[in-house]
Design an enzyme around this catalytic site. Structure first.
Site, mmCIF file in Angstrom:
data_model
loop_
_atom_site.group_PDB
_atom_site.id
_atom_site.type_symbol
_atom_site.label_atom_id
_atom_site.label_comp_id
_atom_site.label_asym_id
_atom_site.label_seq_id
_atom_site.Cartn_x
_atom_site.Cartn_y
_atom_site.Cartn_z
ATOM 1 N N SER A 414 -27.783 -14.797 20.677
ATOM 2 C CA SER A 414 -27.937 -13.531 21.398
ATOM 3 C C SER A 414 -29.194 -12.797 20.907
ATOM 4 C CB SER A 414 -26.671 -12.689 21.223
ATOM 5 O OG SER A 414 -26.704 -11.545 22.044
ATOM 6 N N ASP A 466 -23.667 -17.171 31.756
ATOM 7 C CA ASP A 466 -23.965 -16.175 30.724
ATOM 8 C C ASP A 466 -24.832 -15.046 31.288
ATOM 9 O OD1 ASP A 466 -24.684 -14.746 28.513
ATOM 10 O OD2 ASP A 466 -25.479 -16.434 27.384
#
Length: 632
Positions: A414, A466
Site C-alpha cells: 500500500s 483493488d
C-alpha cells in the site's frame, strides 16, 4: 412517543405525588411535541421520496419542511431542560418506575439533540448557493471586473477553509505542527477542487456507485473483447519468469506484512496472538538491533519476529517512529534469499492517511537519470525520509559490511509499496542490482516516463479489483463523471435505487435493469453533458477538463496522469462466488499493462482485495499450486 403514551395512559389520574403536577404537564406537552416532530419527519421522508436525483421539482416544498423541523428543535431543547430540572429536583417523590422512565426520556432527548448538532456541523455546507458563482469555462472567464474576480477568489478560499476545518476536526487527536498545517491546506485544496463542481450529496454518490456496480456486472456477463493484458500464449520463458517472480513475491510479502507489527499479527491470529506475544515479548529489548521509536512491551518487534521467522541478530535497524511524511520501516538480513531487505510499513495511522492524501505532484530530479518526471508529493517525501536514514545514518553501509555479497531488496504494501518504489528509484544508481516488490501500491504514483524506467527493477503485485491500485485524480474524476452520468440518466427515485442496490450487494441475483449510460451516442456527443447532468454539475473542475485535454504534455495540470510502478502482476479470482462470504477461491496470475488499471471498478471486494492478508493468501495459493504442478 409510544412509550411515553403508555406511561401517561397507565398513570393517568395518579400524579398526586410531590412534583406530579409538573410531570403531568411535562408528559402531555412532550406527547404533543413528539407527535409534531414525527409528522414533520414523516412529511420530510415522503417528499424526499418524490422525483429523481436530477429532477428535484416534486421536492420543491422540502426546504419549508426542513425549516419547520428546525424550528421544532427550540421547544424540544426547552422541554429537555425542563425534564432535566424535574429529574434533578430532590423534592420530587413519585414512583421509581415513573422517575426512571423520565430519566430515560431526558437522556434520549439530549442524545438526539447533541447528535443532530454534530451532524449538522459535519455535513452543513457553508457555501450554499455560492457554488453557482463558479463559472462554466475556466479558460474563457471574463474576470476583467475586479469585483467578479474577487468574488470567485473568496468562494474558493471559503471552500478550502471549510475542508481544512473538517480535516482538523478529524485529526484533532494528533499533535499538529507546521508539516501538518501545510498538509491540511494541500489536502483541503484537493477536496475543494474535486467536490466544488458537483451538486451531489453522499446518498447520491451511494446510488451512483450501486448503479455502476450493476452496470459493470452486466457488462462482465457479456461476451468480452480481448483484454488489454499480456495474456497472448506466453512463451515458456515468460511463464517461468512469472512463476519465479510469484515465488519471490510470496516470500517478500511476509516482510511487507510484518512491517505492520502487532496490529497485523493480531488481525491474522485473533485467538492466539496475544498469548504468544505476552509469552515471548515481555523480556528485555534486544540490544543487537538498532531500534528507534515507541514499541511498548516489544509487541511490534515480537510480531515482526513471529511473521518473518527471523532471529534477533538478523535485524540491522528497526524504526517505529511515525509522523506525517515519516513512516516506520526495518532493515533485515534474509539469509534464505541472500538479500538485505528494507521493508516499509503501509497506512496504519492518521499521519499515514495525511501522507496518502498529500496527492499534489512534484518533480523528481535525480542525477544520471534521464527519465525524470512527476511523482506523488506525500509519498516522495516519505521516501526521502527513509533515504536519508539509510544513507546518511550509514544503515545500508553497516548491512553490506556484514554481508557484502547480498543483494538489496526493497518491499512494502500500500503506502509502503509506493514509498518502496520511489525509494528504489533513488537508490538505483548506487545499487544497480537492486530489486523492489511493491504490493498493492497506489495508482497515482509515477509519470509515464518514470513508470517505464522502473520496469527493469520493480515488480508490482495487484489482486483483483483493488481500489487503491486504481486511485489517481484522473481516475477519480472519471468515476465522478460516470456517477453523474448514470444518476442523471436514471428515472427511478433514489430510495428505490438504494434499496435494490442493498439487496443486490447482500444477496446477489441479476443486476437490475435500471436505465444506465446512453449507448447509442457517439464519442463527441458523450463528452457533452446531458441536460439532467448540467443540473448536477456546477462547473467543470480543472482536473475534470484535463481528462480530455491532451495539451497537458506541454502544460501539465495540477493532477496529471500518474501510473503504477514497474512490471505489473495482476492476480484475479478464477472461480469463486461473487459474495464476500465465499471461501472457495482459486487464483490465476498474469502480466498486465498499466492501462488495465485506468478505471475504478465497483465491487464488494474492492477494499478487501487490498488487505495484506488477502494479498499474501493469493500469492501463497499460487505458489503452492505451482509447487504441486512441479511435483506432479
Amino acid at each position: 412517543w409510544i412509550g411515553i403514551l403508555a406511561l401517561y395512559t397507565v398513570h393517568k389520574g395518579q400524579f398526586n405525588c410531590p412534583g406530579g403536577g409538573l410531570l403531568h404537564s411535562y408528559l402531555l406537552v412532550l406527547l404533543i411535541l413528539l407527535a409534531s416532530i414525527i409528522c414533520a419527519l414523516s412529511a420530510l421522508v415522503y417528499i424526499s421520496m418524490q422525483g429523481t436525483i436530477s429532477n428535484p421539482g416534486p421536492r420543491k416544498s422540502l426546504p419549508k419542511l426542513l425549516y419547520t423541523r428546525l424550528l421544532l428543535y427550540l421547544p424540544e431543547f426547552i422541554w429537555a431542560v425542563v425534564g432535566a430540572v424535574w429529574v434533578s429536583d430532590s423534592s420530587v417523590h413519585c414512583e421509581k418506575t415513573v422517575i426512571n422512565v423520565i430519566i430515560g426520556t431526558v437522556i434520549a432527548s439530549w442524545v438526539i439533540i447533541i447528535f443532530t448538532i454534530i451532524g449538522v456541523l459535519i455535513v452543513f455546507d457553508p457555501l450554499g448557493g455560492k457554488k453557482t458563482f463558479y463559472l462554466t469555462d475556466t479558460v474563457n472567464r471574463n474576470l476583467e471586473s475586479s469585483q467578479s474576480g474577487q468574488l470567485l477568489y473568496n468562494v474558493k478560499n471559503t471552500a478550502t477553509r471549510v475542508w481544512e476545518k473538517r480535516i482538523r476536526l478529524l485529526c484533532c487527536c494528533i499533535v499538529q505542527d507546521d508539516d501538518h498545517r501545510v498538509a491540511f491546506t494541500s489536502i483541503a485544496e484537493l477536496f475543494r477542487t474535486y467536490f466544488s463542481d458537483t451538486d451531489l450529496v453522499p446518498s447520491d454518490i451511494a446510488a451512483g456507485l450501486t448503479l455502476l456496480h450493476q452496470e459493470q456486472d452486466k457488462m462482465e456477463s457479456c461476451p468480452k473483447e480481448p483484454e488489454e493484458v499480456l495474456c497472448h500464449s506466453p512463451s515458456s520463458l515468460v511463464a517461468d519468469d512469472l512463476d519465479i517472480e510469484l515465488e519471490n513475491a510470496a516470500h517478500y510479502m511476509l516482510f511487507a506484512a510484518a512491517a505492520y507489527g502487532w496490529p497485523y499479527y493480531i488481525y491474522t491470529n485473533p485467538f492466539t496472538a496475544l498469548c504468544k506475544l505476552n509469552g515471548d515479548c515481555c523480556g528485555n529489548r534486544p540490544t543487537d538491533s538498532d531500534i528507534t521509536g515507541s514499541d511498548r512491551h516489544n509487541f511490534h518487534f515480537g510480531s515482526i519476529l513471529k511473521i518473518t521467522g527471523l532471529q534477533y541478530r538478523d535485524f540491522i535497524h528497526i524504526s517505529f517512529h511515525n509522523k506525517i511524511y515519516e513512516i516506520p520501516f526495518f532493515v533485515a538480513l534474509d539469509h534464505k534469499k541472500e538479500a538485505i531487505v528494507v521493508a516499509v510499513r503501509g497506512t496504519l495511522s492518521f499521519e499515514d492517511i495525511l501522507t496518502d492524501l498529500s496527492a499534489d505532484c512534484e518533480d523528481l530530479t535525480l542525477e544520471d537519470v534521464l527519465e525524470n518526471g512527476f511523482v506523488h508529493k506525500g509519498i516522495t517525501q516519505a521516501a526521502n525520509y527513509i533515504y536519508r536514514k539509510l544513507i546518511n545514518d550509514g544503515i545500508l553501509n553497516q548491512a553490506f559490511t556484514i554481508v557484502p555479497e547480498y543483494k538489496l531488496v526493497i518491499v512494502g504494501h500500500s503506502l509502503g509499496g509506493g514509498t518502496a518504489s520511489i525509494l528504489a528509484i533513488m537508490l538505483r544508481n548506487s545499487f544497480p542490482t537492486l530489486r523492489c516488490y511493491a504490493f498493492s501500491p497506489p495508482g497515482g504514483l509515477l509519470s509515464k516516463s518514470l513508470a517505464d524506467y522502473t520496469k527493469h527493477f520493480i515488480i508490482s503485485v495487484i489482486v483483483g479489483k483493488d481500489l487503491v491500485a486504481r486511485l489517481s485524480m484522473p481516475n477519480m474524476e472519471d468515476l465522478k463523471r460516470r456517477i453523474v452520468r448514470i444518476v442523471a440518466n436514471c428515472n427511478r427515485p433514489k430510495y428505490q435505487i438504494l434499496l435494490r442496490g442493498c439487496w443486490y450487494e447482500v444477496f446477489g441475483g441479476d443486476p437490475d435493469n435500471f436505465p444506465t449510460e446512453l449507448d447509442g451516442r457517439n464519442h463527441d456527443a458523450l463528452t457533452q453533458p446531458l441536460l439532467a447532468e448540467e443540473s448536477l454539475m456546477v462547473h467543470r473542475s480543472p482536473s475534470y477538463s484535463a481528462l480530455e485535454d491532451e495539451s497537458h504534455l506541454n502544460s501539465p495540470p495540477q493532477y496529471p496522469h500518474l501510473y503504477l510502478p514497474g512490471k505489473i502482476i495482476h492476480i484475479v479470482e478464477e472461480s469463486s462466488s461473487r459474495r464476500l462470504c465465499s471461501s472457495d477461491i482459486k487464483y490465476t496470475a498474469r502480466w498486465s499493462k498499466e492501462s488495465v488499471f485506468s478505471n475504478i471498478l465497483i465491487s464488494p471486494k474492492m477494499i478487501t482485495d487490498h488487505m495484506p492478508d488477502v494479498v499474501l493468501k493469493a500469492l501463497n495459493s499460487l505458489t503452492q499450486e505451482h509447487g504441486s504442478c512441479i511435483s506432479c
